[in-house]
Design a protein around this motif. Structure first.
Motif, PDB file in Angstrom:
ATOM      1  N   SER A   1      -6.719  -2.211  -3.523  1.00  0.00           N
ATOM      2  CA  SER A   1      -7.221  -2.903  -2.336  1.00  0.00           C
ATOM      3  C   SER A   1      -7.943  -1.910  -1.434  1.00  0.00           C
ATOM      4  CB  SER A   1      -6.071  -3.568  -1.575  1.00  0.00           C
ATOM      5  OG  SER A   1      -5.452  -4.558  -2.369  1.00  0.00           O
ATOM      6  N   VAL A   2      -9.195  -2.206  -1.105  1.00  0.00           N
ATOM      7  CA  VAL A   2      -9.988  -1.316  -0.258  1.00  0.00           C
ATOM      8  C   VAL A   2     -10.486  -2.090   0.959  1.00  0.00           C
ATOM      9  CG1 VAL A   2     -10.707   0.063  -2.249  1.00  0.00           C
ATOM     10  CG2 VAL A   2     -12.163  -1.792  -1.467  1.00  0.00           C
ATOM     11  N   ARG A   3     -10.646  -1.376   2.051  1.00  0.00           N
ATOM     12  CA  ARG A   3     -11.148  -1.993   3.270  1.00  0.00           C
ATOM     13  C   ARG A   3     -12.665  -2.096   3.221  1.00  0.00           C
ATOM     14  NH1 ARG A   3      -7.924  -2.690   7.578  1.00  0.00           N
ATOM     15  NH2 ARG A   3      -5.783  -1.927   7.386  1.00  0.00           N
TER      16      ARG A   3
ATOM     17  N   HIS B   1     -12.627   4.557  -0.150  1.00  0.00           N
ATOM     18  CA  HIS B   1     -11.193   4.230  -0.129  1.00  0.00           C
ATOM     19  C   HIS B   1     -10.416   5.460   0.307  1.00  0.00           C
ATOM     20  CE1 HIS B   1      -7.377   2.492  -1.196  1.00  0.00           C
ATOM     21  NE2 HIS B   1      -7.202   3.274  -2.250  1.00  0.00           N
ATOM     22  N   ARG B   2      -9.479   5.291   1.231  1.00  0.00           N
ATOM     23  CA  ARG B   2      -8.724   6.435   1.737  1.00  0.00           C
ATOM     24  C   ARG B   2      -7.593   6.780   0.776  1.00  0.00           C
ATOM     25  NH1 ARG B   2      -9.154   9.334   5.991  1.00  0.00           N
ATOM     26  NH2 ARG B   2      -7.460  10.708   6.592  1.00  0.00           N
ATOM     27  N   GLU B   3      -7.879   7.699  -0.118  1.00  0.00           N
ATOM     28  CA  GLU B   3      -6.918   8.216  -1.086  1.00  0.00           C
ATOM     29  C   GLU B   3      -7.538   9.456  -1.717  1.00  0.00           C
ATOM     30  OE1 GLU B   3      -4.055   9.181  -2.446  1.00  0.00           O
ATOM     31  OE2 GLU B   3      -3.463   7.065  -2.445  1.00  0.00           O
TER      32      GLU B   3
ATOM     33  N   TYR C   1     -17.381   1.619  -3.006  1.00  0.00           N
ATOM     34  CA  TYR C   1     -16.403   1.369  -1.956  1.00  0.00           C
ATOM     35  C   TYR C   1     -15.709   2.671  -1.581  1.00  0.00           C
ATOM     36  CZ  TYR C   1     -16.999  -3.400  -3.692  1.00  0.00           C
ATOM     37  OH  TYR C   1     -17.522  -4.610  -4.089  1.00  0.00           O
TER      38      TYR C   1
ATOM     39  N   ARG D   1       0.839  -1.204   0.000  1.00  0.00           N
ATOM     40  CA  ARG D   1       0.000   0.000   0.000  1.00  0.00           C
ATOM     41  C   ARG D   1       0.870   1.249   0.000  1.00  0.00           C
ATOM     42  NH1 ARG D   1      -5.286   1.145   1.237  1.00  0.00           N
ATOM     43  NH2 ARG D   1      -5.701   3.186   2.151  1.00  0.00           N
TER      44      ARG D   1
ATOM     45  N   TYR E   1     -11.033  11.011   0.888  1.00  0.00           N
ATOM     46  CA  TYR E   1     -11.392   9.682   0.410  1.00  0.00           C
ATOM     47  C   TYR E   1     -11.849   9.771  -1.047  1.00  0.00           C
ATOM     48  CZ  TYR E   1     -11.622   8.167   5.328  1.00  0.00           C
ATOM     49  OH  TYR E   1     -11.332   7.869   6.623  1.00  0.00           O
TER      50      TYR E   1
END
Length: 251
Positions: A147-149, A183-185, A181, A118, A171
């Motif tokens: 990849s996402v949580r 996603h933190r980005e 989804y 990551r 996010y």
């Protein structure tokens, strides 16, 4: 010529914990440990002196804890951060503090390796946004999966399965069929990682997979509406229309 390693600073008040981090990092030649600190005061000095790219940071330490340490750092000097702690209850707060990941002690190597991947993806995005010197060539390779949580699990999404992506503060919301989804980005960071031949920015807060575009409907004042194959309607702003014309073949 090999790219420069990711310069890493270890911050933990326990010597054995720092040793465990060293051992976990040993298999990854693209990470270089540039220093170790036993408390936040040492870490503040080390960040200023060494300018590391990455912090592995404990949360509970004497004096300032890991969260307070981050608040002491200036935004322009803040490295990438992965929390390494024995306390799982701080996970949500860690991501609110813009950490890239959160690994629990004792360290599981497979989970640790996942955190490093990551970091690599985020690092490639940062490098892709950095101006390239004359005569140099960008080496960033578009990612093929994200990849996402999802709760306690991690969902791996092939990038070619993504329909569109919407900014949501720090996010992004990734739309895949009927699923969405979080996603933190940042949107800009994610755009730098994706294939520019497939993903197009059509608005300040929107990316679209050009393979999903079905129709373009012109609107007033140079704006337009993008219609996807599933009927989703998105705004194409005038600011991004020139790039869209090229990518979508608009006359």
């Amino acid at each position: 010529m090999s790219p420069a390693p990711i310069r890493t600073l270890l911050v933990d008040d326990e010597v054995l914990a720092r040793l465990a981090l060293r051992q976990a990092l040993a298999a990854h030649a693209d990470f270089e440990i540039v220093g170790e600190c036993g408390n936040a005061a040492e870490a503040l000095q080390a960040v200023a002196a060494l300018a590391p790219d990455l912090l592995f940071l404990d949360i509970r330490m004497p004096g300032l804890d890991g969260f307070k340490l981050l608040h002491q750092l200036q935004p322009d000097t803040l490295p990438m951060v992965v929390f390494a702690t024995a306390y799982g209850q701080h996970a949500l707060r860690a991501f609110d503090a813009n950490a890239l990941d959160y690994v629990l002690k004792p360290i599981d190597q497979a989970r640790f390796d996942q955190a490093l991947e990551r970091v690599r993806r985020h690092w490639r995005g940062l490098q892709a946004r950095t101006p390239v010197a004359p005569g140099a060539h960008a080496a960033a390779v578009p990612v093929q999966r994200i990849s996402v949580r999802v709760g306690e699990h991690i969902r791996v999404i092939p990038t070619d399965a993504i329909d569109w992506i919407q900014a949501d503060g720090n996010y992004v919301c990734i739309h895949v069929g009927k699923q969405a989804y979080l996603h933190r980005e940042t949107l800009s960071g994610l755009l730098a990682m994706l294939d520019p031949g497939r993903f197009l920015r059509i608005h300040r807060g929107t990316l679209v997979n050009v393979e999903r575009v079905r129709e373009i409907h012109p609107l007033f004042q140079g704006n337009a509406e993008v219609v996807l194959h599933d009927g989703t309607r998105l705004t194409l702003s005038r600011r991004f229309r020139v790039h869209a014309r090229r990518a979508l073949g608009i006359a």
